[in-house]
Design a protein around this motif. Sequence first.
Motif, mmCIF file in Angstrom:
data_model
loop_
_atom_site.group_PDB
_atom_site.id
_atom_site.type_symbol
_atom_site.label_atom_id
_atom_site.label_comp_id
_atom_site.label_asym_id
_atom_site.label_seq_id
_atom_site.Cartn_x
_atom_site.Cartn_y
_atom_site.Cartn_z
ATOM 1 N N GLN A 137 0.731 -1.058 0.105
ATOM 2 C CA GLN A 137 -0.024 0.068 -0.214
ATOM 3 C C GLN A 137 0.932 1.217 -0.088
ATOM 4 N N PHE A 138 2.078 1.174 0.374
ATOM 5 C CA PHE A 138 2.890 2.427 0.618
ATOM 6 C C PHE A 138 4.236 2.165 -0.052
ATOM 7 N N ALA A 139 4.545 3.405 -0.705
ATOM 8 C CA ALA A 139 5.874 3.221 -1.573
ATOM 9 C C ALA A 139 7.085 3.466 -0.955
ATOM 10 N N SER A 140 6.982 4.200 0.261
ATOM 11 C CA SER A 140 7.902 4.577 1.087
ATOM 12 C C SER A 140 7.694 4.795 2.583
ATOM 13 N N LEU A 141 8.708 4.587 3.455
ATOM 14 C CA LEU A 141 8.565 4.632 4.938
ATOM 15 C C LEU A 141 8.068 5.959 5.274
ATOM 16 N N LYS A 142 8.193 7.161 4.575
ATOM 17 C CA LYS A 142 7.674 8.410 4.925
ATOM 18 C C LYS A 142 6.131 8.567 4.499
ATOM 19 N N GLU A 143 5.731 7.547 3.630
ATOM 20 C CA GLU A 143 4.424 7.815 2.929
ATOM 21 C C GLU A 143 3.575 6.956 4.024
ATOM 22 N N LEU A 144 4.078 5.789 4.676
ATOM 23 C CA LEU A 144 3.531 5.097 5.677
ATOM 24 C C LEU A 144 3.422 5.668 6.875
ATOM 25 N N LEU A 145 4.481 6.587 7.309
ATOM 26 C CA LEU A 145 4.364 7.320 8.490
ATOM 27 C C LEU A 145 3.241 8.358 8.344
#
Length: 340
Positions: free
Chosen positions: A283-291
């Motif tokens: 669902q999330f391309a990056s750790l920043k997007e997830l956070l």
Amino acid sequence: MIKIKKLSILVLVLFLAACSEDENVYMDLDNPEIELPIPSGFLAWNSAALKNRPTKYGAELGEKLFTDKRLSKDNSISCASCHIQASAFADHNPKAVGIEGRIGLRNTPPIQNLLFMKSYNWDGSKLQLENQPIVPIITHEEMNSSILEVIEKISSDIGYKVLFKKVFGDETITPERIYKSIAQYEYTLISADSKYDRVKQDKEKFTILESYGYEVFTQKCISCHSGALFTDQSFRNIGFPVNIDTNEAGRARVTGNLADYMSFRVPSLRNIEYTAPYGSFGQFASLKELLDYMNNGVLEAENLDSFFKDNGNRIPLSEAEKEALVAFMLTLSDKNFISR
């Protein structure tokens, strides 16, 4: 002297008889158990691994099977096609891609530190690693084959005959021997040499940003991502965007319990730098997007994890905290593991 000699012969006979009855006792005396690079005080082995300890030729046989494309129906992909070493034995597809470009249900999970896991697959459907390899072999969206078809393909391979004899005492190829060997290889995939580990061993120090990230982590993340593996191995619904595939139900697919709907095993954060995209179906391309998503608010659910419910369905994070958290999570990268 005669009595001693007779006793020695009796012991030898009993030993050989035991070997013939128990495949866990390997016949080849030149097949030593592998000394695994596990730091002291890391974690205990799971019970299945204790009965299937990795050996020199057992792991070699398992790796050969792991990288053999003949395990798939059209000989186009192997286990290693999705579990790529440079990606911590995951890949970078949102969902796994099988033969003929077929798209699977979920993201390919990394296969590190399986020696210490209590269950396998995103929903914990397998409790022993030795029972897991059959899943991708027979799944339509993955290899779409059968174990009998695999055995037929490799039965005349001289290399396999030699290895099966070295591991099991004869050349016979059986499903159970295949599964045990693949599991032995996977048990050797241990990652425990990150900067975080070296900091804990007083060999390195965190930067100021990493240290702050660790502080934020212990306040807001460690309730789920705990222990040496950075997962408590529980199953939780944390309100991520829901997979539109109607076959998905998370842990409830295994238990049949609605209380487990869209709950998934808490992933390990080790080597998270290498395993994007994130989430059960990427669902999330990056750790920043997830956070960002966790900070902005997750989906409401009756069985939403209590940590989110207690905080207004979110993990409140400032931009500085997000930056620091990412910096800390990158200290969990094990460069030697992905390039060994």
